[in-house]
Write a protein that holds these residues in place. Sequence first.
Motif, PDB file in Angstrom:
ATOM      1  N   ASP A 170      -1.191   0.515  -0.500  1.00 27.06           N
ATOM      2  CA  ASP A 170      -0.461   0.413  -1.772  1.00 27.06           C
ATOM      3  C   ASP A 170      -0.075  -1.029  -2.055  1.00 27.06           C
ATOM      4  O   ASP A 170      -0.145  -1.494  -3.195  1.00 27.06           O
ATOM      5  CB  ASP A 170       0.808   1.283  -1.744  1.00 27.06           C
ATOM      6  CG  ASP A 170       0.483   2.769  -1.651  1.00 27.06           C
ATOM      7  OD1 ASP A 170      -0.659   3.154  -1.996  1.00 27.06           O
ATOM      8  OD2 ASP A 170       1.363   3.535  -1.218  1.00 27.06           O
ATOM      9  N   MET A 171       0.331  -1.760  -1.006  1.00 23.64           N
ATOM     10  CA  MET A 171       0.720  -3.160  -1.186  1.00 23.64           C
ATOM     11  C   MET A 171      -0.471  -4.005  -1.630  1.00 23.64           C
ATOM     12  O   MET A 171      -0.339  -4.870  -2.484  1.00 23.64           O
ATOM     13  CB  MET A 171       1.317  -3.717   0.110  1.00 23.64           C
ATOM     14  CG  MET A 171       2.666  -3.117   0.456  1.00 23.64           C
ATOM     15  SD  MET A 171       3.296  -3.764   2.013  1.00 23.64           S
ATOM     16  CE  MET A 171       3.627  -5.456   1.549  1.00 23.64           C
ATOM     17  N   VAL A 172      -1.643  -3.746  -1.028  1.00 23.93           N
ATOM     18  CA  VAL A 172      -2.854  -4.480  -1.401  1.00 23.93           C
ATOM     19  C   VAL A 172      -3.188  -4.199  -2.859  1.00 23.93           C
ATOM     20  O   VAL A 172      -3.488  -5.113  -3.632  1.00 23.93           O
ATOM     21  CB  VAL A 172      -4.036  -4.099  -0.476  1.00 23.93           C
ATOM     22  CG1 VAL A 172      -5.349  -4.609  -1.021  1.00 23.93           C
ATOM     23  CG2 VAL A 172      -3.802  -4.652   0.923  1.00 23.93           C
ATOM     24  N   THR A 173      -3.128  -2.933  -3.258  1.00 22.75           N
ATOM     25  CA  THR A 173      -3.452  -2.553  -4.630  1.00 22.75           C
ATOM     26  C   THR A 173      -2.519  -3.232  -5.631  1.00 22.75           C
ATOM     27  O   THR A 173      -2.950  -3.717  -6.669  1.00 22.75           O
ATOM     28  CB  THR A 173      -3.372  -1.020  -4.793  1.00 22.75           C
ATOM     29  OG1 THR A 173      -4.245  -0.419  -3.829  1.00 22.75           O
ATOM     30  CG2 THR A 173      -3.785  -0.592  -6.187  1.00 22.75           C
ATOM     31  N   LYS A 174      -1.223  -3.299  -5.317  1.00 19.51           N
ATOM     32  CA  LYS A 174      -0.227  -3.858  -6.239  1.00 19.51           C
ATOM     33  C   LYS A 174      -0.145  -5.379  -6.176  1.00 19.51           C
ATOM     34  O   LYS A 174       0.417  -6.004  -7.064  1.00 19.51           O
ATOM     35  CB  LYS A 174       1.155  -3.286  -5.915  1.00 19.51           C
ATOM     36  CG  LYS A 174       1.273  -1.811  -6.205  1.00 19.51           C
ATOM     37  CD  LYS A 174       2.640  -1.308  -5.780  1.00 19.51           C
ATOM     38  CE  LYS A 174       2.731   0.194  -5.857  1.00 19.51           C
ATOM     39  NZ  LYS A 174       4.001   0.695  -5.315  1.00 19.51           N
TER      40      LYS A 174
END
Length: 199
Positions: A170-174
């Motif tokens: 999720d952190m990579v995506t955001k």
Amino acid sequence: MVRLFTLSVFFKGASEARLLKTTSDLQSFSFFQRGTVNEFMTFASKTIVERTQSALRQSVKQDAYMCHVYVRADNLAGVLIADHEYPHRVAHTLITKILDDFAAKVSADQWQNGTEATIAFDSLPAFLAKYQDPKEADPITKMQTDLDETKIILKNTIESVLERGEKLEDMVTKSEQLSMQSKAFYKTAKKTNSCCSFT
């Protein structure tokens, strides 16, 4: 073969870590992978600094890499990423040496708002080249006595330093710091369990 990939200096602010200086040696990766590998190493370094308490050292195992971090009491932080064979004690001794050198050459009033472009500290490439061979740490063994009394926390994955409910994916995506190419590389590496992934 023992490999030291990257050295970075951060300032851990109240809400996020600010990269002040970094250098890397990614010759062991293919030319086309170096940019994305470098982005992920910077991303992982920043994340680990943000999740490490002040006056604490950690070593985080991540696939083929070890991410060693030390956040000083004054929130100046150092990260060293190497392979698993690079000795932990030498890594933490080197981080201490780098942070002491940085603090001596760069005044503390520059740390909070500094950037790689504004901070004048050109010693990292020399440290990276010299300490590719961990035996070069011998001249700084006097610092090892301090490390003997310091507890180094070993984490098995980067996920273990994340807060409850947070996911690296999720952190990579955001993330606004990673390019679309790096995000795609992350997803592909995760699927193939590549040696270059940080999952």
